[in-house]
Design a protein around this motif. Structure first.
Motif, PDB file in Angstrom:
ATOM      1  N   THR A   1      10.161   2.416  -1.635  1.00 19.53           N
ATOM      2  CA  THR A   1       9.664   3.650  -2.253  1.00 19.53           C
ATOM      3  C   THR A   1      10.820   4.417  -2.877  1.00 19.53           C
ATOM      4  OG1 THR A   1       9.861   4.829  -0.138  1.00 19.53           O
ATOM      5  CG2 THR A   1       7.726   3.850  -0.658  1.00 19.53           C
ATOM      6  N   ARG A   2      10.484   5.383  -3.740  1.00 21.18           N
ATOM      7  CA  ARG A   2      11.514   6.162  -4.410  1.00 21.18           C
ATOM      8  C   ARG A   2      11.346   7.669  -4.221  1.00 21.18           C
ATOM      9  NH1 ARG A   2      13.470   2.301  -3.796  1.00 21.18           N
ATOM     10  NH2 ARG A   2      14.248   0.694  -5.227  1.00 21.18           N
ATOM     11  N   ARG A   3      10.128   8.142  -4.123  1.00 17.54           N
ATOM     12  CA  ARG A   3       9.887   9.583  -4.027  1.00 17.54           C
ATOM     13  C   ARG A   3       9.231   9.975  -2.711  1.00 17.54           C
ATOM     14  NH1 ARG A   3       6.042  12.623  -3.692  1.00 17.54           N
ATOM     15  NH2 ARG A   3       4.690  10.788  -3.717  1.00 17.54           N
ATOM     16  N   LEU A   4       8.397   9.097  -2.185  1.00 18.15           N
ATOM     17  CA  LEU A   4       7.606   9.380  -0.997  1.00 18.15           C
ATOM     18  C   LEU A   4       8.490   9.702   0.200  1.00 18.15           C
ATOM     19  CD1 LEU A   4       4.563   9.157   0.044  1.00 18.15           C
ATOM     20  CD2 LEU A   4       5.223   6.884   0.852  1.00 18.15           C
ATOM     21  N   ARG A   5       8.190  10.808   0.866  1.00 19.35           N
ATOM     22  CA  ARG A   5       8.839  11.119   2.125  1.00 19.35           C
ATOM     23  C   ARG A   5       8.132  10.348   3.241  1.00 19.35           C
ATOM     24  NH1 ARG A   5      12.396  15.087   1.534  1.00 19.35           N
ATOM     25  NH2 ARG A   5      12.444  15.487   3.778  1.00 19.35           N
ATOM     26  N   PHE A   6       8.792  10.133   4.355  1.00 15.00           N
ATOM     27  CA  PHE A   6       8.185   9.303   5.393  1.00 15.00           C
ATOM     28  C   PHE A   6       8.842   9.579   6.737  1.00 15.00           C
ATOM     29  CE2 PHE A   6      11.758   6.971   3.635  1.00 15.00           C
ATOM     30  CZ  PHE A   6      12.451   6.602   4.778  1.00 15.00           C
ATOM     31  N   GLY A   7       8.167   9.131   7.801  1.00 12.61           N
ATOM     32  CA  GLY A   7       8.774   9.275   9.109  1.00 12.61           C
ATOM     33  C   GLY A   7       7.814   8.939  10.230  1.00 12.61           C
ATOM     34  N   PRO A   8       8.323   8.891  11.455  1.00 13.19           N
ATOM     35  CA  PRO A   8       7.481   8.609  12.625  1.00 13.19           C
ATOM     36  C   PRO A   8       6.694   9.849  13.027  1.00 13.19           C
ATOM     37  CG  PRO A   8       9.711   9.056  13.332  1.00 13.19           C
ATOM     38  CD  PRO A   8       9.735   9.094  11.831  1.00 13.19           C
TER      39      PRO A   8
ATOM     40  N   LEU B   1       0.826  -1.196   0.000  1.00 16.99           N
ATOM     41  CA  LEU B   1       0.000   0.000   0.000  1.00 16.99           C
ATOM     42  C   LEU B   1       0.871   1.262   0.000  1.00 16.99           C
ATOM     43  CD1 LEU B   1      -2.890   1.048   0.055  1.00 16.99           C
ATOM     44  CD2 LEU B   1      -2.851   0.848   2.556  1.00 16.99           C
ATOM     45  N   VAL B   2       1.967   1.227   0.757  1.00 13.33           N
ATOM     46  CA  VAL B   2       2.886   2.373   0.764  1.00 13.33           C
ATOM     47  C   VAL B   2       3.486   2.581  -0.625  1.00 13.33           C
ATOM     48  CG1 VAL B   2       5.055   3.251   1.699  1.00 13.33           C
ATOM     49  CG2 VAL B   2       3.374   2.206   3.229  1.00 13.33           C
ATOM     50  N   GLU B   3       3.777   1.497  -1.330  1.00  8.05           N
ATOM     51  CA  GLU B   3       4.241   1.629  -2.717  1.00  8.05           C
ATOM     52  C   GLU B   3       3.175   2.328  -3.568  1.00  8.05           C
ATOM     53  OE1 GLU B   3       7.171  -2.180  -3.454  1.00  8.05           O
ATOM     54  OE2 GLU B   3       5.010  -2.521  -3.530  1.00  8.05           O
ATOM     55  N   ALA B   4       1.912   2.043  -3.300  1.00  2.00           N
ATOM     56  CA  ALA B   4       0.825   2.701  -4.035  1.00  2.00           C
ATOM     57  C   ALA B   4       0.756   4.180  -3.680  1.00  2.00           C
ATOM     58  CB  ALA B   4      -0.506   2.018  -3.720  1.00  2.00           C
ATOM     59  N   TYR B   5       1.000   4.536  -2.414  1.00  4.24           N
ATOM     60  CA  TYR B   5       1.043   5.955  -2.032  1.00  4.24           C
ATOM     61  C   TYR B   5       2.159   6.665  -2.796  1.00  4.24           C
ATOM     62  CZ  TYR B   5      -1.635   4.446   2.136  1.00  4.24           C
ATOM     63  OH  TYR B   5      -2.569   3.914   2.996  1.00  4.24           O
ATOM     64  N   ASP B   6       3.290   5.986  -2.931  1.00  2.00           N
ATOM     65  CA  ASP B   6       4.429   6.548  -3.651  1.00  2.00           C
ATOM     66  C   ASP B   6       4.061   6.824  -5.106  1.00  2.00           C
ATOM     67  OD1 ASP B   6       7.107   7.350  -3.951  1.00  2.00           O
ATOM     68  OD2 ASP B   6       7.779   5.329  -4.448  1.00  2.00           O
ATOM     69  N   ARG B   7       3.438   5.844  -5.753  1.00  2.00           N
ATOM     70  CA  ARG B   7       3.041   6.011  -7.152  1.00  2.00           C
ATOM     71  C   ARG B   7       1.946   7.073  -7.302  1.00  2.00           C
ATOM     72  NH1 ARG B   7       3.060   0.296  -6.806  1.00  2.00           N
ATOM     73  NH2 ARG B   7       0.775   0.295  -6.681  1.00  2.00           N
ATOM     74  N   ALA B   8       1.063   7.153  -6.308  1.00  2.00           N
ATOM     75  CA  ALA B   8      -0.084   8.057  -6.408  1.00  2.00           C
ATOM     76  C   ALA B   8       0.313   9.526  -6.348  1.00  2.00           C
ATOM     77  CB  ALA B   8      -1.077   7.751  -5.286  1.00  2.00           C
ATOM     78  N   GLY B   9       1.417   9.830  -5.696  1.00  2.95           N
ATOM     79  CA  GLY B   9       1.845  11.220  -5.611  1.00  2.95           C
ATOM     80  C   GLY B   9       1.613  11.870  -4.254  1.00  2.95           C
TER      81      GLY B   9
ATOM     82  N   LEU C   1      18.139   6.322   8.826  1.00  3.30           N
ATOM     83  CA  LEU C   1      16.987   6.352   7.925  1.00  3.30           C
ATOM     84  C   LEU C   1      17.112   7.452   6.876  1.00  3.30           C
ATOM     85  CD1 LEU C   1      14.074   5.702  10.445  1.00  3.30           C
ATOM     86  CD2 LEU C   1      14.732   4.240   8.529  1.00  3.30           C
ATOM     87  N   ASP C   2      17.645   8.592   7.267  1.00  5.74           N
ATOM     88  CA  ASP C   2      17.800   9.670   6.291  1.00  5.74           C
ATOM     89  C   ASP C   2      18.826   9.286   5.235  1.00  5.74           C
ATOM     90  OD1 ASP C   2      16.726  12.258   5.654  1.00  5.74           O
ATOM     91  OD2 ASP C   2      18.711  13.101   6.062  1.00  5.74           O
ATOM     92  N   GLN C   3      19.896   8.622   5.642  1.00  2.62           N
ATOM     93  CA  GLN C   3      20.893   8.179   4.674  1.00  2.62           C
ATOM     94  C   GLN C   3      20.351   7.074   3.775  1.00  2.62           C
ATOM     95  OE1 GLN C   3      23.872   9.358   4.004  1.00  2.62           O
ATOM     96  NE2 GLN C   3      24.167  10.787   5.699  1.00  2.62           N
ATOM     97  N   MET C   4      19.633   6.119   4.362  1.00  5.82           N
ATOM     98  CA  MET C   4      19.114   4.988   3.588  1.00  5.82           C
ATOM     99  C   MET C   4      18.065   5.405   2.573  1.00  5.82           C
ATOM    100  SD  MET C   4      18.827   2.231   6.703  1.00  5.82           S
ATOM    101  CE  MET C   4      17.993   0.974   5.741  1.00  5.82           C
ATOM    102  N   SER C   5      17.417   6.535   2.806  1.00  9.04           N
ATOM    103  CA  SER C   5      16.353   6.994   1.908  1.00  9.04           C
ATOM    104  C   SER C   5      16.801   8.118   0.985  1.00  9.04           C
ATOM    105  CB  SER C   5      15.156   7.477   2.738  1.00  9.04           C
ATOM    106  OG  SER C   5      15.501   8.632   3.498  1.00  9.04           O
ATOM    107  N   GLY C   6      18.062   8.506   1.060  1.00  7.46           N
ATOM    108  CA  GLY C   6      18.521   9.604   0.229  1.00  7.46           C
ATOM    109  C   GLY C   6      17.967  10.946   0.654  1.00  7.46           C
ATOM    110  N   GLY C   7      17.682  11.096   1.942  1.00 10.38           N
ATOM    111  CA  GLY C   7      17.219  12.384   2.459  1.00 10.38           C
ATOM    112  C   GLY C   7      15.720  12.592   2.353  1.00 10.38           C
ATOM    113  N   ARG C   8      14.941  11.534   2.640  1.00  9.09           N
ATOM    114  CA  ARG C   8      13.479  11.656   2.541  1.00  9.09           C
ATOM    115  C   ARG C   8      12.787  11.578   3.901  1.00  9.09           C
ATOM    116  NH1 ARG C   8      11.219   7.280  -0.319  1.00  9.09           N
ATOM    117  NH2 ARG C   8      13.175   6.115  -0.469  1.00  9.09           N
ATOM    118  N   LEU C   9      13.523  11.687   4.987  1.00 13.48           N
ATOM    119  CA  LEU C   9      12.943  11.478   6.305  1.00 13.48           C
ATOM    120  C   LEU C   9      12.264  12.738   6.844  1.00 13.48           C
ATOM    121  CD1 LEU C   9      12.719   9.303   8.550  1.00 13.48           C
ATOM    122  CD2 LEU C   9      14.738  10.365   9.607  1.00 13.48           C
ATOM    123  N   GLU C  10      11.096  12.534   7.458  1.00 11.95           N
ATOM    124  CA  GLU C  10      10.370  13.567   8.203  1.00 11.95           C
ATOM    125  C   GLU C  10      10.244  13.038   9.635  1.00 11.95           C
ATOM    126  OE1 GLU C  10       8.612  16.423   6.682  1.00 11.95           O
ATOM    127  OE2 GLU C  10       9.722  15.975   4.831  1.00 11.95           O
TER     128      GLU C  10
END
Length: 344
Positions: free
Chosen positions: A65-72, A26-34, A92-101
């Motif tokens: 995921t590739r674009r979706l930002r994420f975090g606790p 489902l998270v992959e779908a959120y990523d694709r959805a925008g 987590l920020d390093q593993m995601s290429g700087g997408r952590l919130e």
């Protein structure tokens, strides 16, 4: 306005392994959805949350995921050592290429805190000290801190984030009193309350922001979280939401019922129809949901709308269909487009 997803990750009816896999799909779908971001809660010893270690779960999200930002939303700082949290944030920020919130809080449940041996009366003090230590560790090469709960001297910091000086910081705001500190520190907020309560918070945040001399257009994200179910018809969506909300509400109240008490403040009714009438959620066709969200955003004064799109016993297929309809009919109509290079 930006759109995001909030997930309690409450216990579904499938096996734990299947629920994790379903949610990652489902998270992959959120990523694709925008969607802009995906926020996950931290809870312990309760069916309200089966992602008690957000960093473990989010490390999988980072890889799926590739674009979706994420975090606790949030790390419950009353239950963790701040140095460990700081290092996990960097990972987590390093593993995601700087997408952590990153969201921080003290821990709202006295029972969950108690199971970890934490006196709820001390949680706020631990939170304040932990926050200072984490911010120091994210921005400096050495941590030095002496307080009531922590005494750290010359602790070397070997980890860093991609995002400098820190990833975006989030806080769950329940009253207008929380807005002065959050505005002074440019902290993003998310609210759960009734529309009038949320409006009081966003209005007060804007007052503080402008008093600090900041232009209105630079204000951080002021968000509201709502249950959302989208289906092909209003009737189908409402029937689905009623069923799933009932299970989610039982999870929300689980520890309070176990201990024979009730929370002092509770915004959520015990059924979805009342929640919808109170402005705390919507179930409907894409057109119904689109109109409702536009009106709700205007009423609450938010610039960040957080959807609770998977809860209770919603099936993987129901949540995926809801996400698809949201992406096709609601996001394009209500999302503010990114400026072009000429506009910028």
């Amino acid at each position: 306005m930006k759109f995001a997803v909030f997930d309690h990750m409450d216990r579904s009816t499938v096996t734990l392994a299947q629920q994790y896999e379903d949610r990652l799909a489902l998270v992959e779908a959120y990523d694709r959805a925008g969607f802009y971001a995906y926020h996950v809660a931290e809870h312990h010893s309760t069916p309200l949350g089966i992602a008690p270690s957000p960093s473990v779960y989010l490390s999988a999200v980072a890889q799926r995921t590739r674009r979706l930002r994420f975090g606790p939303l949030v790390y419950t700082l009353g239950m963790h050592h701040p140095l460990r949290v700081m290092e996990e944030i960097c990972m987590l920020d390093q593993m995601s290429g700087g997408r952590l919130e990153v969201g921080f809080g003290r821990g709202i449940s006295p029972y969950e805190l108690g199971y970890y041996g934490v006196d709820p009366a001390h949680a706020q003090g631990i939170y304040h000290e932990s926050f200072q230590i984490i911010m120091q560790g994210l921005t400096q090469a050495t941590v030095n801190f002496q307080g009531k709960y922590f005494d750290l001297r010359d602790v070397p910091v070997e980890m860093q984030c991609v995002q400098r000086p820190t990833p975006p910081i989030w806080y769950g705001a329940g009253t207008p009193g929380a807005t002065q500190w959050t505005a002074e520190n440019a902290v993003n907020i998310v609210c759960n309350g009734m529309p009038a309560q949320v409006r009081a918070i966003t209005d007060q945040y804007r007052v503080h922001w402008e008093a600090l001399g900041h232009p209105p257009e630079t204000i951080p994200y002021l968000g509201v979280s709502r249950h959302i179910v989208v289906a092909d018809t209003d009737g189908e969506a409402l029937e689905t939401a009623r069923r799933a909300y009932q299970r989610w509400y039982a999870h929300l109240m689980h520890l309070w019922v176990k201990h024979g008490t009730r929370p002092q403040t509770l915004s959520f009714p015990d059924n979805f129809d009342d929640a919808q009438r109170a402005g705390l959620g919507i179930a409907g066709s894409p057109e119904t949901v689109r109109r409702w969200i536009a009106a709700a955003a205007e009423e609450t004064g938010v610039n960040y709308f957080v959807c609770r799109m998977a809860f209770g016993d919603l099936t993987r297929e129901e949540s995926l269909r809801s996400t698809q309809l949201f992406a096709e009919h609601i996001l394009p109509a209500l999302t503010e487009p990114e400026p072009t290079s000429t506009q910028a």
